[in-house]
Design an enzyme around this catalytic site. Structure first.
Site, PDB file in Angstrom:
ATOM      1  N   ASP A 216       0.946  -1.202   0.059  1.00 51.26           N
ATOM      2  CA  ASP A 216       0.026   0.112   0.113  1.00 51.26           C
ATOM      3  C   ASP A 216       0.870   1.325   0.041  1.00 51.26           C
ATOM      4  O   ASP A 216       1.952   1.200  -0.265  1.00 51.26           O
ATOM      5  CB  ASP A 216      -0.969  -0.054   1.237  1.00 51.26           C
ATOM      6  CG  ASP A 216      -2.308   0.666   1.076  1.00 51.26           C
ATOM      7  OD1 ASP A 216      -2.086   1.983   0.653  1.00 51.26           O
ATOM      8  OD2 ASP A 216      -3.329  -0.166   1.095  1.00 51.26           O
ATOM      9  N   HIS A 239       2.368   2.244  -3.144  1.00 56.87           N
ATOM     10  CA  HIS A 239       1.503   2.916  -3.854  1.00 56.87           C
ATOM     11  C   HIS A 239       2.097   4.517  -3.577  1.00 56.87           C
ATOM     12  O   HIS A 239       1.450   5.423  -4.037  1.00 56.87           O
ATOM     13  CB  HIS A 239       0.192   2.990  -3.131  1.00 56.87           C
ATOM     14  CG  HIS A 239      -0.822   1.707  -3.184  1.00 56.87           C
ATOM     15  ND1 HIS A 239      -2.015   1.545  -2.993  1.00 56.87           N
ATOM     16  CD2 HIS A 239      -0.238   0.707  -3.974  1.00 56.87           C
ATOM     17  CE1 HIS A 239      -2.383   0.337  -3.340  1.00 56.87           C
ATOM     18  NE2 HIS A 239      -1.222  -0.301  -3.797  1.00 56.87           N
TER      19      HIS A 239
END
Ligand code: NAG
Length: 395
Positions: A216, A239
């Protein structure tokens, strides 16, 4: 017995040095920690004594493998500065439900706290990634973050490796003056919700010389993040580094004075990002933000401001965001984009971005569909230096 002055002095000296050497070191082995066994109790006991001791207290977790089988909360205030020297590997239980709170190791309300060493906190998260649906279900049960720092002041996290958490690796809440440096954070690209470092409602945070690969955000900054500097961080996979999401909840605190400097992103979904939800329940601000000296290697969205962030249609996306973004500087961003939209600044119709400066951008797209481009809405940036691609050409 007839002791002369010199002997007495020598004895006193020996006694006092022995005292100094002993005081302040709390090795978990003395509190019952055995290799391969659970150290929850030993660590908790060592912390209690160390916290009450006064002076600088150092808890030592030696170089071997231990289990930490339950959520362990180490709370202050303490009588003196607290240190944990972690040189061993400490492993979480594989079953996430054995951890009863949302933190595996929690440090709370300590002034002057250092966690350092060559050791590893291994969250053994693989089982929990399969059960976690927090991406799609906003009422999901939060699994345990590997390290929670709650209301810690003057903190240092240094040298440690964080591996395979059940949810976030590190969560920083209500902290004031914290340095995270020379840390390694690692989880597979497929692991869910494994943010590297999440910061919220904290001041004076520095993250430097740190490598983060995860499933993430590498780093995410929630509301109330102020005076945060992120420097020389290598991010990927993951991310990217994200401010937000902001504007999902009532009365969020301002975000201000954020710097992301000299960072490298490799194969990440985003580089640097600001994301705010549409139809925000209250107004909010993100002010004084600098992105500078960034290298992008095949990054999906190298620079992205997205004020219409609405994953899984959880919001009324036609109502503009009420978060005001101002004083945003984007300077010296080089490398390659994995999509054509190398630079995207989508601001709110109701709160257009104010005082945005973009300079020295050199991002290329290597795909077949055409050249790299920028996409802009509700922003009129001041542009200077290299412009590859042309920045917001229609303004
Ligand atoms: C832009 O990047 C390309 C590829 O790295 C390089 O060849 C070129 O010289 C750069 N241009 C400028 C103006 O920096």
């Amino acid at each position: 017995m007839n002791m002369n002055i010199a002997t007495i002095c020598l004895l006193l000296l020996l006694a006092s040095t022995a005292n100094v050497a002993q005081s302040g070191v709390f090795d978990v082995q003395k509190y019952g920690a055995k290799p391969g066994q659970d150290i929850s109790q030993a660590l908790t006991k060592a912390w209690k004594e160390a916290c009450a001791a006064g002076g600088t207290s150092k808890i030592v977790i030696p170089k071997t493998t231990y289990n930490l089988g339950s959520s362990t909360s180490l709370q202050g205030p303490c009588k003196g500065p607290m240190q944990i020297q972690l040189d061993g590997i400490v492993r979480a239980p594989a079953n996430p439900h054995q951890l009863k709170t949302d933190g595996w190791l929690v440090i709370g309300r300590v002034d002057s706290f250092t966690l350092s060493g060559t050791g590893t906190l291994d969250g053994l998260g693989a089982t929990s990634w399969k059960q976690n649906d927090c991406g799609k279900n906003s009422n999901c049960k939060l699994l345990a973050t590997t390290l929670r720092l709650d209301f810690v002041t003057n903190g240092v996290i240094q040298g440690i490796t964080f591996k395979d958490p059940k949810s976030f690796h590190i969560n920083v809440l209500g902290c004031n003056k914290l340095k995270i440096q020379h840390v390694t954070i690692t989880a597979p690209i497929t692991s869910l919700n494994t943010d590297g470092i999440h910061i919220g409602r904290s001041n004076g945070i520095t993250i430097s010389d740190t490598t983060i690969g995860t499933g993430d955000d590498c780093i995410s900054l929630g509301d109330g993040s102020k005076d945060v500097t992120i420097q020389r961080v290598k991010c990927g996979p993951g991310h990217g580094i994200s401010i937000g999401s902001l504007g999902k909840y009532f009365n969020e605190q301002p975000v201000a004075r954020i710097k992301v400097l000299d960072c490298t992103f490799t194969d990440t979904m985003n580089g640097v990002r600001i994301k705010t939800w549409p139809s925000s329940p209250s107004a909010g601000t993100a002010d004084d933000i600098t992105f500078k000296g960034l290298t992008m290697n095949k990054v999906g969205n190298p620079v992205i401001v997205d004020q219409a962030y609405c994953p899984y249609s959880q919001c009324k996306s036609q109502i503009p965001s009420r978060i005001k973004i101002s004083n945003l500087m984007i300077d010296d961003v080089q490398g390659t984009s994995a999509t054509r939209e190398a630079l995207k600044i989508i601001c709110s119709k109701d709160e257009p971005c104010q005082n945005v400066k973009v300079s020295n951008i050199n991002l290329s797209y290597l795909g077949a569909e055409g050249k790299a481009m920028s996409v802009c809405e509700n922003v009129k940036p001041a542009v200077s230096g290299t412009q590859n691609p042309p920045i917001c050409p229609r303004h």
